[in-house]
Scaffold this active site. Structure first.
Site, PDB file in Angstrom:
ATOM      1  N   ILE A 161      62.236  -4.357  27.123  1.00 44.20           N
ATOM      2  CA  ILE A 161      62.874  -5.126  28.188  1.00 44.20           C
ATOM      3  C   ILE A 161      64.353  -5.394  27.880  1.00 44.20           C
ATOM      4  O   ILE A 161      64.687  -6.154  26.960  1.00 44.20           O
ATOM      5  CB  ILE A 161      62.118  -6.446  28.466  1.00 44.20           C
ATOM      6  N   GLU A 190      63.966   3.552  33.455  1.00 41.55           N
ATOM      7  CA  GLU A 190      63.878   3.361  34.921  1.00 41.55           C
ATOM      8  C   GLU A 190      63.348   4.599  35.634  1.00 41.55           C
ATOM      9  O   GLU A 190      63.889   5.031  36.645  1.00 41.55           O
ATOM     10  CB  GLU A 190      65.237   2.944  35.493  1.00 41.55           C
ATOM     11  N   THR A 247      57.485  -2.601  32.334  1.00 40.62           N
ATOM     12  CA  THR A 247      56.913  -1.765  31.287  1.00 40.62           C
ATOM     13  C   THR A 247      56.128  -2.586  30.258  1.00 40.62           C
ATOM     14  O   THR A 247      56.516  -3.689  29.891  1.00 40.62           O
ATOM     15  CB  THR A 247      58.039  -0.990  30.574  1.00 40.62           C
TER      16      THR A 247
HETATM   17  C1  LIG Z   1      66.433   1.225  26.053  1.00 36.53           C
HETATM   18  C2  LIG Z   1      65.378   1.012  27.068  1.00 36.53           C
HETATM   19  C3  LIG Z   1      65.504  -0.009  27.989  1.00 36.53           C
HETATM   20  C4  LIG Z   1      64.519  -0.255  28.932  1.00 36.53           C
HETATM   21  N1  LIG Z   1      64.635  -1.327  29.789  1.00 36.53           N
HETATM   22  C5  LIG Z   1      63.568  -1.672  30.576  1.00 36.53           C
HETATM   23  C6  LIG Z   1      63.575  -2.869  31.346  1.00 36.53           C
HETATM   24  O1  LIG Z   1      64.560  -3.621  31.350  1.00 36.53           O
HETATM   25  N2  LIG Z   1      62.482  -3.199  32.064  1.00 36.53           N
HETATM   26  C7  LIG Z   1      61.382  -2.404  32.102  1.00 36.53           C
HETATM   27  O2  LIG Z   1      60.421  -2.756  32.767  1.00 36.53           O
HETATM   28  N3  LIG Z   1      61.328  -1.247  31.383  1.00 36.53           N
HETATM   29  C8  LIG Z   1      62.394  -0.875  30.613  1.00 36.53           C
HETATM   30  N4  LIG Z   1      62.343   0.286  29.863  1.00 36.53           N
HETATM   31  C9  LIG Z   1      61.146   1.087  29.901  1.00 36.53           C
HETATM   32  C10 LIG Z   1      61.310   2.427  30.596  1.00 36.53           C
HETATM   33  O3  LIG Z   1      61.474   2.238  31.977  1.00 36.53           O
HETATM   34  C11 LIG Z   1      60.092   3.276  30.225  1.00 36.53           C
HETATM   35  O4  LIG Z   1      60.247   3.629  28.881  1.00 36.53           O
HETATM   36  C12 LIG Z   1      59.956   4.483  31.093  1.00 36.53           C
HETATM   37  O5  LIG Z   1      59.583   4.115  32.381  1.00 36.53           O
HETATM   38  C13 LIG Z   1      58.924   5.466  30.525  1.00 36.53           C
HETATM   39  O6  LIG Z   1      57.714   4.824  30.245  1.00 36.53           O
HETATM   40  P1  LIG Z   1      56.998   5.027  28.826  1.00 36.53           P
HETATM   41  O7  LIG Z   1      57.997   4.761  27.802  1.00 36.53           O
HETATM   42  O8  LIG Z   1      55.770   4.219  28.827  1.00 36.53           O
HETATM   43  O9  LIG Z   1      56.636   6.556  28.783  1.00 36.53           O
HETATM   44  P2  LIG Z   1      55.309   7.235  29.349  1.00 36.53           P
HETATM   45  O10 LIG Z   1      55.057   6.785  30.729  1.00 36.53           O
HETATM   46  O11 LIG Z   1      54.233   7.081  28.382  1.00 36.53           O
HETATM   47  O12 LIG Z   1      55.762   8.730  29.401  1.00 36.53           O
HETATM   48  C14 LIG Z   1      55.736   9.621  28.285  1.00 36.53           C
HETATM   49  C15 LIG Z   1      56.127  11.001  28.751  1.00 36.53           C
HETATM   50  O13 LIG Z   1      55.174  11.489  29.697  1.00 36.53           O
HETATM   51  C16 LIG Z   1      55.802  11.847  30.885  1.00 36.53           C
HETATM   52  N5  LIG Z   1      54.933  11.539  32.013  1.00 36.53           N
HETATM   53  C17 LIG Z   1      54.303  10.365  32.285  1.00 36.53           C
HETATM   54  N6  LIG Z   1      53.608  10.469  33.416  1.00 36.53           N
HETATM   55  C18 LIG Z   1      53.813  11.714  33.897  1.00 36.53           C
HETATM   56  C19 LIG Z   1      53.361  12.435  35.040  1.00 36.53           C
HETATM   57  N7  LIG Z   1      52.591  11.866  35.957  1.00 36.53           N
HETATM   58  N8  LIG Z   1      53.761  13.708  35.194  1.00 36.53           N
HETATM   59  C20 LIG Z   1      54.595  14.284  34.294  1.00 36.53           C
HETATM   60  N9  LIG Z   1      55.027  13.667  33.194  1.00 36.53           N
HETATM   61  C21 LIG Z   1      54.659  12.403  32.999  1.00 36.53           C
HETATM   62  C22 LIG Z   1      57.048  11.032  30.920  1.00 36.53           C
HETATM   63  O14 LIG Z   1      58.029  11.599  31.788  1.00 36.53           O
HETATM   64  C23 LIG Z   1      57.443  11.062  29.480  1.00 36.53           C
HETATM   65  O15 LIG Z   1      58.098  12.259  29.201  1.00 36.53           O
HETATM   66  C24 LIG Z   1      63.353   0.575  28.951  1.00 36.53           C
HETATM   67  C25 LIG Z   1      63.243   1.618  28.037  1.00 36.53           C
HETATM   68  C26 LIG Z   1      64.211   1.839  27.098  1.00 36.53           C
HETATM   69  C27 LIG Z   1      64.021   2.937  26.105  1.00 36.53           C
END
Ligand SMILES: Cc1cc2nc3c(=O)[nH]c(=O)nc-3n(C[C@H](O)[C@H](O)[C@H](O)COP(=O)(O)OP(=O)(O)OC[C@H]3O[C@@H](n4cnc5c(N)ncnc54)[C@H](O)[C@@H]3O)c2cc1C
Lengths: 380, 260
Positions: free
Chosen positions: A158, A364, A127
């Site tokens: 992360i 995830e 991410t």
């Molecule tokens: C506490 C915590 C720990 C984490 N740990 C890790 C880690 O160790 N490593 C890592 O790499 N990441 C990590 N993450 C990141 C996490 O995996 C992402 O936050 C998650 O994948 C969502 O991405 P985003 O936050 O960019 O949201 P976005 O992708 O911007 O999404 C925003 C909203 O839009 C929706 N959306 C997006 N695309 C679509 C679509 N095509 N159709 C319908 N709806 C959609 C999503 O479902 C969401 O509701 C962590 C996050 C948190 C909060």
């Protein structure tokens, strides 16, 4: 044949983890939550008990058991601390597991034994500030230089970022090739140019560290490539399946912890001259909560069984993660509701469970992304 | 060095304890576990064996065949094998009868050291080790909070009400350890996987050379004649804590009565 029985060894493991969690983990929760800090001393303790190596083969110090057995450990840990479980899962499922699956012999022997023993901690960074769900949209780059690579980019959210000894980092080596052009590097924490810029403050999962990382002209050798150039990304995503199964069990466990508190409270607390549990409205809530938890666990362990027996389970892993997230959200909310005002005060654990549960539908792969995967698996 | 550890399966700590008024015996239904005090004895045996670099730790118990499920925990911690005496004729054994059976097994094993936990969590007798030592004509030391084994003898620190005794005894000896002696280890997952495959002998009274007339109800010298609740200590008021309110309630009570 359909059997829901765990083996004697699995039952003994559950008992051991339960005792360990009560005696060793519970006393760490208050400080970890208040200071928003994962208690790193837990990792070697888990390593010594063999709990970080459940699915890894003995040659790397693991136990060589299946996903179902690992899920029992995840379930009992998550019942006491979702935050700590997140850190442990990021270490074992997301960092060490892909190395085991796709690493060279050299990478495996360098990282697996100390990871399994709990001497080093791993993290996994896909991410970025501007992309999460759309992983192929990441902006980090790794350019060839002197037989190695120079990584530039930012990573966000992360888990274990602040405490890791190594981190799997996804970056484009071929930026013209969207999605396919991504490679994954195992970057040691002390590599120049690998900076932890910020520790993030969160709504829940406060016993887990989450950080923002920056890679600035971070030079790594060719031997850090995981799964070969541009070969790793699809494979890494594949490894996420095991993480989703763990999430299915973990979220159901958060729900169960909240349910148990609500059940106890409903029997003790009186209103209008009788215990809350005597009101049909409260009973119906509890019945509904218990039913959904049972369904979530059944689905999650079904996915774990498919995974353990080597059957395809992309759909079931996503269903388990998605469904359990919904159940955790619902059950923790109702558990707070049953507690009334006390549910909103942090002296009762349901307040924490409610905040912890919210992450389940985000990290995830959000619930929407799980729905997309399920739809795809349905042939849509 | 061969170390025998006597262990007992008891109702799980969480379970409410009850005496069955029909049989006058402890109601032992419900979830079961290894007596927590015995884990200190198991831990000590394992650390002695580890320090010595070799030896054997044998678990000895009398109970129902299901007791093996609980004994598996001590095998998972690292004990080498288990011996369980189970026999219809052993049911209802009091401490006299139990000590007869256990001492037969211990004598057969020819252990250098016999360890006990300080007491059983269910019946809380805290005397069985003395009876066993008497039957085996071995020295006995109880309430051990520090232990050293070297040169064919043990040196132990025994906790007493007003301090401690330092006691030396030759081997073989019977030792009852205090729960302050050590922190029992958790069984590791590796240990759990190995436990089931370790030797577990289930023997009858005849197998161990115990005399049926000296075991069970027949061999017992105690009978329970009547049961009653403990006498009430007066007008006790229980204050239940609600979100940290108990201190205030206690203070109110004391103020009301002009104690403070
Ligand atoms: C506490 C915590 C720990 C984490 N740990 C890790 C880690 O160790 N490593 C890592 O790499 N990441 C990590 N993450 C990141 C996490 O995996 C992402 O936050 C998650 O994948 C969502 O991405 P985003 O936050 O960019 O949201 P976005 O992708 O911007 O999404 C925003 C909203 O839009 C929706 N959306 C997006 N695309 C679509 C679509 N095509 N159709 C319908 N709806 C959609 C999503 O479902 C969401 O509701 C962590 C996050 C948190 C909060």
């Amino acid at each position: 044949m359909l059997s829901y029985a765990f083996t004697e060894e699995q039952e003994d493991l559950r008992q051991m983890v339960r005792e360990f969690a009560q005696s060793e983990v519970v006393p760490l929760i208050e400080e970890a939550e208040a200071e928003e800090k994962f208690p790193v001393q837990l990792i070697p303790m888990l390593g010594e008990l063999g709990l970080l190596g459940i699915v890894f083969p003995e040659e790397y110090g693991g136990i060589g058991l299946d996903k179902i057995t690992e899920c029992i450990f995840v379930e009992e840990m998550a019942k006491v601390s979702a935050g700590m479980t997140a850190s442990v899962n990021a270490h074992a499922d997301l960092a060490a597991f892909p190395i085991y699956k796709f690493g060279t012999e050299e990478q495996k022997s360098k990282y697996l034994p100390p990871s399994i023993a709990g001497e080093i901690i791993g993290a996994y960074a896909i991410t970025e500030p501007n992309t999460g769900s759309d992983a192929a949209g990441l902006a980090s780059r790794a350019e060839k230089k002197n037989g190695g690579y120079v990584i530039n980019g930012r990573k966000n959210f992360i888990t274990n970022g602040t405490i890791c000894d190594y981190c799997l980092v996804a970056a484009y080596t071929d930026k013209e090739n969207r999605g396919e052009g991504i490679s994954v590097f195992i970057v040691d924490r002390d590599t120049p140019g690998f900076e932890v810029t910020r520790k993030l403050q969160k709504m829940g999962h406060r016993a887990s560290d989450t950080a923002e990382l920056v890679f600035e002209n971070c030079e790594v050798g060719e031997e850090t490539l995981l799964g070969g150039e541009e070969g790793a990304f699809g494979a890494l995503m594949e490894a996420l399946i095991t993480g989703r199964v763990s999430h299915g069990v973990k979220s159901a466990a958060i729900a169960e912890a909240a349910f148990e508190e609500a059940l106890k409270y409903a029997k003790e607390r009186e209103a209008f001259g009788r215990p809350l549990s005597k009101f049909q409205a409260i009973r119906f809530k509890l019945a509904d909560m218990a039913t959904r938890i049972e369904a979530a666990k059944a689905l999650a362990y079904k996915a774990a069984w498919l995974y353990s027996t080597g059957q395809p389970c992309v759909k079931e892993a996503s269903m388990a993660k998605y469904f359990s997230a919904e159940v955790a959200d619902y059950v923790t909310r109702e558990a707070v509701q049953i507690h009334g005002g006390y549910g909103y005060i942090n002296e009762y654990p349901v307040e924490r469970y409610y905040r912890d549960a919210k992450l389940a539908s985000i990290t995830e792969g959000t619930s929407e992304i799980q729905q997309l995967i399920i739809g795809r698996e349905l042939g849509l | 060095m061969k170390i025998a550890v006597c262990v007992k399966e008891v109702p799980d700590a969480g379970a409410e304890r009850r005496i069955d008024p029909g049989t006058m015996r402890l109601d032992r239904s419900g979830d079961r576990a290894l007596n927590a005090y015995d884990l200190n004895a198991v831990e000590e045996a394992l650390s002695l064996k580890e320090a010595a670099g070799d030896g054997e730790v044998v678990l000895i118990s009398m109970g129902k065949e299901k007791a093996l499920d609980s004994m598996r925990k001590a095998l998972a911690m690292g004990a080498d094998r288990a011996v369980l005496v189970t026999d219809e004729a052993a049911a209802g054994s009091d401490l006299v009868a139990t000590s007869h059976v256990l001492s037969k097994v211990i004598a057969k094993e020819e252990a250098d050291l016999v360890l006990f936990g300080q007491q059983a969590a269910d019946s809380a007798g805290a005397v069985l080790w003395a009876a066993v030592a008497d039957r085996l004509q071995m020295p006995v030391v109880s309430q051990i909070s520090e232990l050293e084994v070297a040169g064919g003898k043990i040196t132990a620190r025994r906790q007493t009400e007003n301090g401690y005794d330092r006691i030396e005894a030759p081997l073989p000896a019977v030792l009852a350890v205090a729960d302050s002696l050590n922190e029992p280890r958790y069984p590791s997952l590796k240990g759990i996987m190995a436990a089931k495959k370790k030797p577990q002998d289930v023997l009858s009274l005849a197998d161990v050379g115990a005399d049926a007339g000296s075991a069970g109800s027949a061999g017992s010298r105690t009978t329970v004649k009547a049961l009653a609740d403990p006498p009430s200590s007066g007008d006790t008021i229980m204050i239940e804590d609600e979100g940290g309110s108990s201190a205030e309630k206690i203070l109110e009570f004391l103020v009301e009565r002009k104690f403070v």
